[in-house]
Scaffold this motif. Structure first.
Motif, short mmCIF file in Angstrom:
data_model
loop_
_atom_site.label_atom_id
_atom_site.label_comp_id
_atom_site.label_asym_id
_atom_site.label_seq_id
_atom_site.Cartn_x
_atom_site.Cartn_y
_atom_site.Cartn_z
N ASN A 121 -21.82 -4.19 -7.96
CA ASN A 121 -21.58 -2.89 -8.55
C ASN A 121 -20.22 -2.37 -8.08
O ASN A 121 -19.93 -2.29 -6.88
N GLY A 122 -19.36 -1.99 -9.01
CA GLY A 122 -18.01 -1.54 -8.69
C GLY A 122 -17.98 -0.27 -7.86
O GLY A 122 -17.15 -0.13 -6.96
N PHE A 123 -18.90 0.66 -8.15
CA PHE A 123 -18.93 1.92 -7.41
C PHE A 123 -19.31 1.67 -5.95
O PHE A 123 -18.68 2.20 -5.03
N LEU A 124 -20.33 0.84 -5.73
CA LEU A 124 -20.76 0.53 -4.36
C LEU A 124 -19.69 -0.26 -3.61
O LEU A 124 -19.51 -0.08 -2.40
N LYS A 125 -18.98 -1.15 -4.33
CA LYS A 125 -17.89 -1.89 -3.70
C LYS A 125 -16.80 -0.94 -3.22
O LYS A 125 -16.27 -1.09 -2.12
N ALA A 126 -16.48 0.04 -4.03
CA ALA A 126 -15.43 1.00 -3.67
C ALA A 126 -15.84 1.86 -2.49
O ALA A 126 -15.05 2.09 -1.57
N ILE A 127 -17.10 2.31 -2.49
CA ILE A 127 -17.59 3.13 -1.38
C ILE A 127 -17.61 2.32 -0.08
O ILE A 127 -17.17 2.80 0.97
N SER A 128 -18.09 1.09 -0.16
CA SER A 128 -18.14 0.23 1.01
C SER A 128 -16.74 -0.06 1.55
O SER A 128 -16.51 -0.02 2.76
N ALA A 129 -15.81 -0.34 0.66
CA ALA A 129 -14.44 -0.60 1.08
C ALA A 129 -13.80 0.65 1.68
O ALA A 129 -13.07 0.57 2.68
N LEU A 130 -14.07 1.80 1.11
CA LEU A 130 -13.52 3.05 1.63
C LEU A 130 -14.04 3.32 3.05
O LEU A 130 -13.26 3.68 3.95
N ILE A 131 -15.32 3.13 3.25
CA ILE A 131 -15.90 3.31 4.58
C ILE A 131 -15.31 2.29 5.56
O ILE A 131 -14.98 2.63 6.71
N ALA A 132 -15.14 1.05 5.10
CA ALA A 132 -14.59 0.01 5.98
C ALA A 132 -13.17 0.33 6.40
O ALA A 132 -12.83 0.21 7.58
N TYR A 133 -12.33 0.73 5.46
CA TYR A 133 -10.96 1.04 5.82
C TYR A 133 -10.86 2.29 6.67
O TYR A 133 -10.01 2.37 7.57
N ALA A 134 -11.74 3.25 6.46
CA ALA A 134 -11.76 4.44 7.32
C ALA A 134 -12.14 4.06 8.75
O ALA A 134 -11.53 4.53 9.71
N CYS A 135 -13.15 3.20 8.88
CA CYS A 135 -13.55 2.73 10.22
C CYS A 135 -12.42 1.96 10.89
O CYS A 135 -12.18 2.11 12.09
N MET A 136 -11.71 1.15 10.12
CA MET A 136 -10.61 0.37 10.69
C MET A 136 -9.48 1.28 11.16
O MET A 136 -8.92 1.08 12.24
N ILE A 137 -9.16 2.28 10.38
CA ILE A 137 -8.09 3.20 10.77
C ILE A 137 -8.48 4.01 12.00
O ILE A 137 -7.70 4.14 12.95
#
Length: 65
Positions: free
Chosen positions: A34-50
Motif C-alpha cells: 500500500n502506497g500510503f502505508l509505505k509513505a508513513i513508514s518511510a516518514l517515521i523511519a527517516y524521522a527516527c534516523m534524523i
C-alpha cells in the motif's frame, strides 16, 4: 544519576532509534504494498534516523563527562 550515565542512556536511545529506522525502511521498501502505508513508514523511519543522528552528534560533541 551522574552526567556520564545520563549520556550513556541518551546514546542508547539514539542507537535504538537508528536500528528502528533500519527496520522501518526495510518494511517500507520490501514488505508493504500500500502506497500510503509505505509513505508513513518511510516518514517515521527517516524521522527516527534524523533524531538518532542528532542525538549522536550531541553525545559526541558534548565531550567527556
Amino acid at each position: 544519576m551522574s552526567a556520564s550515565m545520563m549520556n550513556m542512556w541518551i546514546s542508547f536511545i539514539g542507537m535504538g532509534l537508528m536500528i528502528l529506522s533500519v527496520f522501518a525502511i526495510y518494511v517500507s521498501r520490501y514488505k508493504l504494498k500500500n502506497g500510503f502505508l509505505k509513505a508513513i513508514s518511510a516518514l517515521i523511519a527517516y524521522a527516527c534516523m534524523i533524531i538518532g543522528g542528532l542525538i549522536m552528534v550531541y553525545i559526541v560533541f558534548s565531550g567527556p563527562a
